[in-house]
Design a protein around this motif. Structure first.
Motif, PDB file in Angstrom:
ATOM      1  N   ASN A  24      21.962 -17.079  -8.211  1.00 40.99           N
ATOM      2  CA  ASN A  24      23.352 -16.920  -8.602  1.00 40.99           C
ATOM      3  C   ASN A  24      23.640 -17.969  -9.665  1.00 40.99           C
ATOM      4  O   ASN A  24      22.916 -18.956  -9.789  1.00 40.99           O
ATOM      5  CB  ASN A  24      24.270 -17.096  -7.384  1.00 40.99           C
ATOM      6  CG  ASN A  24      25.665 -16.551  -7.625  1.00 40.99           C
ATOM      7  OD1 ASN A  24      25.984 -16.089  -8.714  1.00 40.99           O
ATOM      8  ND2 ASN A  24      26.494 -16.604  -6.594  1.00 40.99           N
ATOM      9  N   ILE A  25      24.707 -17.780 -10.411  1.00 41.02           N
ATOM     10  CA  ILE A  25      25.076 -18.748 -11.442  1.00 41.02           C
ATOM     11  C   ILE A  25      26.191 -19.645 -10.920  1.00 41.02           C
ATOM     12  O   ILE A  25      27.122 -19.180 -10.253  1.00 41.02           O
ATOM     13  CB  ILE A  25      25.503 -18.031 -12.745  1.00 41.02           C
ATOM     14  CG1 ILE A  25      25.742 -19.046 -13.862  1.00 41.02           C
ATOM     15  CG2 ILE A  25      26.717 -17.135 -12.517  1.00 41.02           C
ATOM     16  CD1 ILE A  25      25.946 -18.406 -15.228  1.00 41.02           C
ATOM     17  N   GLY A  46      19.074 -12.535 -16.390  1.00 42.75           N
ATOM     18  CA  GLY A  46      19.752 -11.256 -16.538  1.00 42.75           C
ATOM     19  C   GLY A  46      21.205 -11.322 -16.105  1.00 42.75           C
ATOM     20  O   GLY A  46      21.823 -12.394 -16.094  1.00 42.75           O
ATOM     21  N   ASN A  47      21.764 -10.163 -15.751  1.00 41.75           N
ATOM     22  CA  ASN A  47      23.178 -10.061 -15.396  1.00 41.75           C
ATOM     23  C   ASN A  47      23.535 -11.045 -14.285  1.00 41.75           C
ATOM     24  O   ASN A  47      22.870 -11.063 -13.248  1.00 41.75           O
ATOM     25  CB  ASN A  47      23.491  -8.634 -14.937  1.00 41.75           C
ATOM     26  CG  ASN A  47      24.984  -8.342 -14.946  1.00 41.75           C
ATOM     27  OD1 ASN A  47      25.795  -9.229 -14.750  1.00 41.75           O
ATOM     28  ND2 ASN A  47      25.336  -7.084 -15.174  1.00 41.75           N
ATOM     29  N   PRO A  48      24.584 -11.853 -14.456  1.00 40.96           N
ATOM     30  CA  PRO A  48      24.923 -12.843 -13.438  1.00 40.96           C
ATOM     31  C   PRO A  48      25.600 -12.265 -12.197  1.00 40.96           C
ATOM     32  O   PRO A  48      25.782 -12.990 -11.228  1.00 40.96           O
ATOM     33  CB  PRO A  48      25.853 -13.806 -14.182  1.00 40.96           C
ATOM     34  CG  PRO A  48      26.442 -12.992 -15.275  1.00 40.96           C
ATOM     35  CD  PRO A  48      25.384 -12.019 -15.681  1.00 40.96           C
ATOM     36  N   TYR A  49      25.984 -10.988 -12.216  1.00 39.73           N
ATOM     37  CA  TYR A  49      26.438 -10.369 -10.955  1.00 39.73           C
ATOM     38  C   TYR A  49      25.702  -9.048 -10.767  1.00 39.73           C
ATOM     39  O   TYR A  49      25.453  -8.306 -11.711  1.00 39.73           O
ATOM     40  CB  TYR A  49      27.956 -10.201 -10.905  1.00 39.73           C
ATOM     41  CG  TYR A  49      28.599  -9.328 -11.960  1.00 39.73           C
ATOM     42  CD1 TYR A  49      28.786  -7.959 -11.742  1.00 39.73           C
ATOM     43  CD2 TYR A  49      29.060  -9.875 -13.158  1.00 39.73           C
ATOM     44  CE1 TYR A  49      29.403  -7.158 -12.699  1.00 39.73           C
ATOM     45  CE2 TYR A  49      29.678  -9.080 -14.122  1.00 39.73           C
ATOM     46  CZ  TYR A  49      29.845  -7.730 -13.879  1.00 39.73           C
ATOM     47  OH  TYR A  49      30.459  -6.941 -14.820  1.00 39.73           O
ATOM     48  N   TYR A  50      25.313  -8.798  -9.533  1.00 37.16           N
ATOM     49  CA  TYR A  50      24.437  -7.660  -9.246  1.00 37.16           C
ATOM     50  C   TYR A  50      24.443  -7.392  -7.744  1.00 37.16           C
ATOM     51  O   TYR A  50      25.019  -8.172  -6.952  1.00 37.16           O
ATOM     52  CB  TYR A  50      23.015  -7.943  -9.732  1.00 37.16           C
ATOM     53  CG  TYR A  50      22.385  -9.183  -9.140  1.00 37.16           C
ATOM     54  CD1 TYR A  50      21.565  -9.115  -8.019  1.00 37.16           C
ATOM     55  CD2 TYR A  50      22.597 -10.440  -9.718  1.00 37.16           C
ATOM     56  CE1 TYR A  50      20.976 -10.249  -7.481  1.00 37.16           C
ATOM     57  CE2 TYR A  50      22.023 -11.582  -9.184  1.00 37.16           C
ATOM     58  CZ  TYR A  50      21.221 -11.485  -8.064  1.00 37.16           C
ATOM     59  OH  TYR A  50      20.652 -12.617  -7.525  1.00 37.16           O
ATOM     60  N   SER A  51      23.803  -6.320  -7.341  1.00 37.92           N
ATOM     61  CA  SER A  51      23.699  -5.977  -5.926  1.00 37.92           C
ATOM     62  C   SER A  51      22.307  -5.450  -5.629  1.00 37.92           C
ATOM     63  O   SER A  51      21.566  -5.037  -6.530  1.00 37.92           O
ATOM     64  CB  SER A  51      24.752  -4.929  -5.554  1.00 37.92           C
ATOM     65  OG  SER A  51      24.503  -3.711  -6.244  1.00 37.92           O
ATOM     66  N   PHE A  52      21.955  -5.440  -4.362  1.00 40.35           N
ATOM     67  CA  PHE A  52      20.688  -4.860  -3.925  1.00 40.35           C
ATOM     68  C   PHE A  52      20.794  -4.580  -2.431  1.00 40.35           C
ATOM     69  O   PHE A  52      21.702  -5.066  -1.741  1.00 40.35           O
ATOM     70  CB  PHE A  52      19.499  -5.789  -4.223  1.00 40.35           C
ATOM     71  CG  PHE A  52      19.554  -7.118  -3.515  1.00 40.35           C
ATOM     72  CD1 PHE A  52      18.840  -7.334  -2.347  1.00 40.35           C
ATOM     73  CD2 PHE A  52      20.310  -8.168  -4.036  1.00 40.35           C
ATOM     74  CE1 PHE A  52      18.876  -8.557  -1.698  1.00 40.35           C
ATOM     75  CE2 PHE A  52      20.354  -9.405  -3.397  1.00 40.35           C
ATOM     76  CZ  PHE A  52      19.637  -9.610  -2.228  1.00 40.35           C
ATOM     77  N   SER A  53      19.892  -3.786  -1.931  1.00 41.57           N
ATOM     78  CA  SER A  53      19.885  -3.460  -0.506  1.00 41.57           C
ATOM     79  C   SER A  53      18.514  -3.762   0.072  1.00 41.57           C
ATOM     80  O   SER A  53      17.500  -3.763  -0.645  1.00 41.57           O
ATOM     81  CB  SER A  53      20.240  -1.996  -0.276  1.00 41.57           C
ATOM     82  OG  SER A  53      19.283  -1.142  -0.888  1.00 41.57           O
ATOM     83  N   GLU A  54      18.495  -4.011   1.352  1.00 48.41           N
ATOM     84  CA  GLU A  54      17.251  -4.221   2.077  1.00 48.41           C
ATOM     85  C   GLU A  54      17.443  -3.671   3.487  1.00 48.41           C
ATOM     86  O   GLU A  54      18.282  -4.172   4.240  1.00 48.41           O
ATOM     87  CB  GLU A  54      16.867  -5.696   2.124  1.00 48.41           C
ATOM     88  CG  GLU A  54      15.572  -5.990   2.858  1.00 48.41           C
ATOM     89  CD  GLU A  54      14.361  -5.330   2.212  1.00 48.41           C
ATOM     90  OE1 GLU A  54      13.506  -4.800   2.966  1.00 48.41           O
ATOM     91  OE2 GLU A  54      14.258  -5.327   0.961  1.00 48.41           O
ATOM     92  N   LYS A  55      16.732  -2.610   3.802  1.00 43.53           N
ATOM     93  CA  LYS A  55      16.804  -1.979   5.117  1.00 43.53           C
ATOM     94  C   LYS A  55      18.249  -1.633   5.456  1.00 43.53           C
ATOM     95  O   LYS A  55      18.869  -0.851   4.750  1.00 43.53           O
ATOM     96  CB  LYS A  55      16.129  -2.872   6.143  1.00 43.53           C
ATOM     97  CG  LYS A  55      14.634  -3.059   5.830  1.00 43.53           C
ATOM     98  CD  LYS A  55      13.934  -3.972   6.779  1.00 43.53           C
ATOM     99  CE  LYS A  55      12.468  -4.136   6.362  1.00 43.53           C
ATOM    100  NZ  LYS A  55      11.740  -5.104   7.183  1.00 43.53           N
ATOM    101  N   ASN A  56      18.833  -2.233   6.494  1.00 39.63           N
ATOM    102  CA  ASN A  56      20.184  -1.856   6.912  1.00 39.63           C
ATOM    103  C   ASN A  56      21.266  -2.780   6.357  1.00 39.63           C
ATOM    104  O   ASN A  56      22.388  -2.814   6.863  1.00 39.63           O
ATOM    105  CB  ASN A  56      20.271  -1.820   8.442  1.00 39.63           C
ATOM    106  CG  ASN A  56      19.908  -3.162   9.072  1.00 39.63           C
ATOM    107  OD1 ASN A  56      19.628  -4.124   8.376  1.00 39.63           O
ATOM    108  ND2 ASN A  56      19.908  -3.212  10.398  1.00 39.63           N
ATOM    109  N   SER A  57      20.948  -3.532   5.305  1.00 41.64           N
ATOM    110  CA  SER A  57      21.875  -4.542   4.776  1.00 41.64           C
ATOM    111  C   SER A  57      22.108  -4.351   3.280  1.00 41.64           C
ATOM    112  O   SER A  57      21.196  -3.949   2.545  1.00 41.64           O
ATOM    113  CB  SER A  57      21.316  -5.948   5.016  1.00 41.64           C
ATOM    114  OG  SER A  57      21.145  -6.186   6.403  1.00 41.64           O
TER     115      SER A  57
END
Length: 217
Positions: free
Chosen positions: A70-71, A90-101
């Protein structure tokens, strides 16, 4: 980390600029733990120059598990620009998923969240309802966690933004909000949203006021 489809562990820390070797010690500790990934929640550097990010990468390459960043306010260059960070990460805000989260990383390094990012966040929170758990990462906390209430201080400079974010986190049942910036360890609840403020990646820690819900890490 369990091999179960839904169970895993991750680590969160922040503020490793000017660590004096403490970040290296943290890396060695993390490498001995079974974490799927770790999130460095801002202030990777002290000045946000290309040279300082280079120093950070030299240390970070020692990590065995993947690292997400994070920045933080110290990661802005002297002109307040995010360009050096973006060139590396890269982009300073982003999202991702992992399994059920679902994980959402916000950019509040300038002590605010602009309208474009706020609209993006709303869409992300709506989509996150398909997951059992929702985790948010911000470098600067909504409020000053040294006090057991929604008090300004070492927190977002825009109190209206802080309230808007808090309401959104409550509405979409955020599982945990992780922040850094404050030099210690704090936990509590803002509205309905539980939070953990954790630094501990290298910058010197400071003692909280007496009676505050805090434990130094």
């Amino acid at each position: 980390m369990s091999k179960n489809e839904s169970n895993f562990s991750f680590a969160v820390y922040g503020d490793d600029g000017n660590s004096g070797g403490r970040f290296d010690h943290l890396i060695k500790s993390l490498n001995g733990k079974n974490v799927l990934f770790s999130v460095d929640n801002g202030d990777l550097t002290t000045l946000g120059t290309s040279m300082h990010f280079g120093y950070f990468l030299i240390d970070a390459k020692q990590l065995k598990a993947p690292l997400l960043t994070n920045i933080g306010n110290h990661d802005l260059s002297g002109s307040g620009s995010e360009s050096n960070y973006i060139n590396v990460f890269g982009n300073p805000y982003y999202s991702f998923s992992e399994k059920n989260s679902y994980f959402i990383v916000l950019d509040d390094a300038n002590s605010d969240v602009n309208g474009t990012q706020m609209n993006w966040l709303k869409n992300e929170l709506r989509g996150s309802q398909n997951y059992k758990y929702r985790f948010i990462f911000m470098h600067i906390p909504l409020y000053d966690p040294k006090y057991n209430s929604t008090v300004e201080g070492l927190s977002l400079g825009n109190s209206t933004t802080a309230k808007t974010l808090n309401n959104l986190f409550d509405e979409y049942n955020v599982t945990m909000l992780f922040t850094s910036h404050i030099r210690g360890y704090f936990h509590g609840v803002w509205g309905k949203t539980p939070f953990i403020t954790t630094e501990g990646a290298g910058s010197p820690l400071s003692k909280p006021p007496v009676g505050v819900n805090s434990t130094e890490n």
